[in-house]
Design a protein around this motif. Sequence first.
Motif, PDB file in Angstrom:
ATOM      1  N   TYR A  38       0.704  -1.328   0.072  1.00  0.00           N
ATOM      2  CA  TYR A  38      -0.111  -0.360   0.075  1.00  0.00           C
ATOM      3  C   TYR A  38       0.659   1.418  -0.112  1.00  0.00           C
ATOM      4  O   TYR A  38       0.629   2.337   0.010  1.00  0.00           O
ATOM      5  N   THR A  39       2.139   0.901   0.011  1.00  0.00           N
ATOM      6  CA  THR A  39       3.296   2.329   0.300  1.00  0.00           C
ATOM      7  C   THR A  39       3.248   3.196  -1.171  1.00  0.00           C
ATOM      8  O   THR A  39       3.531   2.112  -1.833  1.00  0.00           O
ATOM      9  N   PRO A  40       3.087   4.522  -1.696  1.00  0.00           N
ATOM     10  CA  PRO A  40       3.288   4.819  -2.761  1.00  0.00           C
ATOM     11  C   PRO A  40       4.356   5.341  -3.127  1.00  0.00           C
ATOM     12  O   PRO A  40       5.234   6.083  -2.675  1.00  0.00           O
ATOM     13  N   TRP A  41       5.356   4.450  -3.719  1.00  0.00           N
ATOM     14  CA  TRP A  41       6.760   4.312  -3.784  1.00  0.00           C
ATOM     15  C   TRP A  41       7.341   5.381  -4.874  1.00  0.00           C
ATOM     16  O   TRP A  41       7.824   6.518  -4.281  1.00  0.00           O
ATOM     17  N   GLU A  42       5.761   5.704  -5.788  1.00  0.00           N
ATOM     18  CA  GLU A  42       6.129   6.877  -6.445  1.00  0.00           C
ATOM     19  C   GLU A  42       6.236   8.503  -5.344  1.00  0.00           C
ATOM     20  O   GLU A  42       7.836   9.512  -6.053  1.00  0.00           O
ATOM     21  N   ILE A  43       5.824   8.333  -4.558  1.00  0.00           N
ATOM     22  CA  ILE A  43       6.309   9.508  -3.885  1.00  0.00           C
ATOM     23  C   ILE A  43       7.601   9.445  -3.362  1.00  0.00           C
ATOM     24  O   ILE A  43       8.444  10.827  -2.833  1.00  0.00           O
ATOM     25  N   ILE A  44       7.643   8.896  -3.037  1.00  0.00           N
ATOM     26  CA  ILE A  44       9.261   8.484  -2.168  1.00  0.00           C
ATOM     27  C   ILE A  44      10.317   9.282  -3.464  1.00  0.00           C
ATOM     28  O   ILE A  44      11.122   9.245  -3.033  1.00  0.00           O
ATOM     29  N   ASP A  45      10.353   8.162  -4.129  1.00  0.00           N
ATOM     30  CA  ASP A  45      11.131   8.572  -5.194  1.00  0.00           C
ATOM     31  C   ASP A  45      11.049   9.624  -5.597  1.00  0.00           C
ATOM     32  O   ASP A  45      12.502  10.501  -5.976  1.00  0.00           O
ATOM     33  N   ALA A  46       9.878  10.277  -5.903  1.00  0.00           N
ATOM     34  CA  ALA A  46       9.921  12.060  -6.216  1.00  0.00           C
ATOM     35  C   ALA A  46      10.490  12.785  -5.255  1.00  0.00           C
ATOM     36  O   ALA A  46      10.911  14.117  -6.121  1.00  0.00           O
ATOM     37  N   ALA A  47      11.019  12.145  -4.456  1.00  0.00           N
ATOM     38  CA  ALA A  47      11.427  12.777  -3.119  1.00  0.00           C
ATOM     39  C   ALA A  47      13.014  12.938  -3.089  1.00  0.00           C
ATOM     40  O   ALA A  47      13.539  13.688  -2.346  1.00  0.00           O
ATOM     41  N   GLY A  48      13.539  12.075  -4.094  1.00  0.00           N
ATOM     42  CA  GLY A  48      15.207  11.823  -4.239  1.00  0.00           C
ATOM     43  C   GLY A  48      15.510  10.861  -3.249  1.00  0.00           C
ATOM     44  O   GLY A  48      16.616  10.904  -3.239  1.00  0.00           O
ATOM     45  N   GLU A 160       6.049  17.373 -10.945  1.00  0.00           N
ATOM     46  CA  GLU A 160       5.647  17.113 -13.016  1.00  0.00           C
ATOM     47  C   GLU A 160       7.056  15.496 -12.306  1.00  0.00           C
ATOM     48  O   GLU A 160       7.046  14.986 -12.423  1.00  0.00           O
ATOM     49  N   ALA A 161       7.948  15.902 -11.258  1.00  0.00           N
ATOM     50  CA  ALA A 161       9.041  14.776 -10.691  1.00  0.00           C
ATOM     51  C   ALA A 161       8.217  13.352 -10.362  1.00  0.00           C
ATOM     52  O   ALA A 161       8.438  12.681  -9.785  1.00  0.00           O
ATOM     53  N   ILE A 162       6.138  13.558  -9.700  1.00  0.00           N
ATOM     54  CA  ILE A 162       5.983  12.442  -9.151  1.00  0.00           C
ATOM     55  C   ILE A 162       5.546  11.812 -10.594  1.00  0.00           C
ATOM     56  O   ILE A 162       5.185  10.370 -10.857  1.00  0.00           O
ATOM     57  N   LYS A 163       4.735  13.144 -11.654  1.00  0.00           N
ATOM     58  CA  LYS A 163       4.613  11.927 -12.143  1.00  0.00           C
ATOM     59  C   LYS A 163       5.259  11.363 -13.408  1.00  0.00           C
ATOM     60  O   LYS A 163       5.098   9.600 -13.744  1.00  0.00           O
ATOM     61  N   LYS A 164       7.099  11.866 -13.562  1.00  0.00           N
ATOM     62  CA  LYS A 164       7.967  10.824 -13.895  1.00  0.00           C
ATOM     63  C   LYS A 164       8.194   9.686 -13.324  1.00  0.00           C
ATOM     64  O   LYS A 164       8.897   8.649 -13.672  1.00  0.00           O
ATOM     65  N   SER A 165       8.185   9.557 -11.674  1.00  0.00           N
ATOM     66  CA  SER A 165       7.870   8.544 -10.845  1.00  0.00           C
ATOM     67  C   SER A 165       6.750   7.231 -11.295  1.00  0.00           C
ATOM     68  O   SER A 165       7.582   5.474 -11.425  1.00  0.00           O
TER      69      SER A 165
END
Length: 380
Positions: A38-48, A160-165
Amino acid sequence: MEMPKEFESFAEARKNNFLNVKAAKDAGKKVVGTYCTYTPWEIIDAAGAMPISVCSVSDETVEDAEKHLPKNLCPLIKASYGFAITDKCPFIYFADMIVGETTCDGKKKMYELLGEIKNVHVMQLPHRQNDPVALSLWKGEMIKLKEKLEKDFGVVITEEAIKKSIKVKNEQRNLLKEIYSLSKLDPPPISGYEMHKIFDATNFVVDVEAKNNELREMISGLQEVAATGNSPVSKDSKRILITGCPSGGVAEKVVKTVEEVGGVVVCFENCSGIKEKCVNVDETKDVYDALAEKYLSIPCSVMSPNTGRMELLDELIEEYKVDGVIDITLQACHTYAVESFSVKKVCNENKVGFMNLETNYSSSDVGQVRTRLEAFIEML
C-alpha cells in the motif's frame, strides 16, 4: 558509514543488496523503509529518496521480538520488529524514515514501539474500497506523506517529479506482468520458485530504470526458452496458484517443496505476486487522485468487504489453467484466516483443488508441510 558486525552473517546475495544501499546512502541519498504494497513508492522516489522493503521474512529475530511482543502474534510483525531492535537488517539501519500503514491491528501497535527507535510515519489506511469518503481520506494520506518527506528531507516534491516516477513504476509493473504472463504457457518457461525470487528482487532496487532493462532482457530469455521448448518444468506438473499471506518467509518450505513433489506454482495472487501489479496508476489524472485510486484498489484481506480478491482469484484460476489453490495463512493472521472460507468457495465453484496451510517462519513444521503438500499434489 560502517556496517554493524551482525551483517556478516547474511548470505552473499543479500549482502550485495545491502552494499548497494550503503553506497547510495554514502552518496547522500535518503533511504525510506517500507513494509507493505500500500506504500506509494512513487512519492518517495519523487522526493529523491530510495524506497526499499525492510526485512520481515525470517524467523532469525523472532525470539528477540518476543521479549517485547506477544508470542501469539503474526510472524511477519515479530520479524519486522525483531530486525529493527537487533540492528540485523541494514535496510532498517540505513533508513532515514520508515513508512507503515494501518493494515492490521498488530502492525499499527508494533509501529508505536518501532517509533521509539526510528523515524516512523504511519499512513491511516481506510478499509473500504468502494467509498468516496475512504478515497478522499486516502488521498489526504498521500499528501501527508508528501509533506512529511518534504519537511524531514528538506526537499520540494513537484507534481512533475511524481508523474515521472509514476511512469517508471508503471513500466516496471508492465514488465513484471509480461514475465508473469509467460506462466500461462504449458509448461511455463520458469519455475514458480524462480519467479518468486524475481518479484522479490524488485523490492530492493537502487535504480528502477536499470532494473527495468534487466527485466526486458529476462523476458527475451524466457521467450526463447518457451520457443525452443527447453522448459525446466515438466508438462505433467500440477499447476498451482498460491494465495493468502505474503509468502516471502515461507517460500523455501512451501513454494520450493510444491515444485519438488510434482507441482509448479504458476501464479502468486498474494502481496508477493500479481495482486499489486494488476492495476497501474492512471497517468492522465491528478497525481494524488490517481495514486489514491490505484493503491486503495489492492484487494488485501484487511478490506471489508473484499470482493475484489475473490473476483481476481476467479479470473486467475481460469487464465493460468490452475489445478489447485494453496491458501497460506500465517499464524495469528485473522483477516486471511477468516477469508479462507470464501477462497474455498471460489475453488469449489471452479472445480479446482483447495488447501489451507497455516504456518509460520519456523522450520519446526517442515516435515509436516511437505507431507501435506505431497498428499495435495497426489490428490490433484
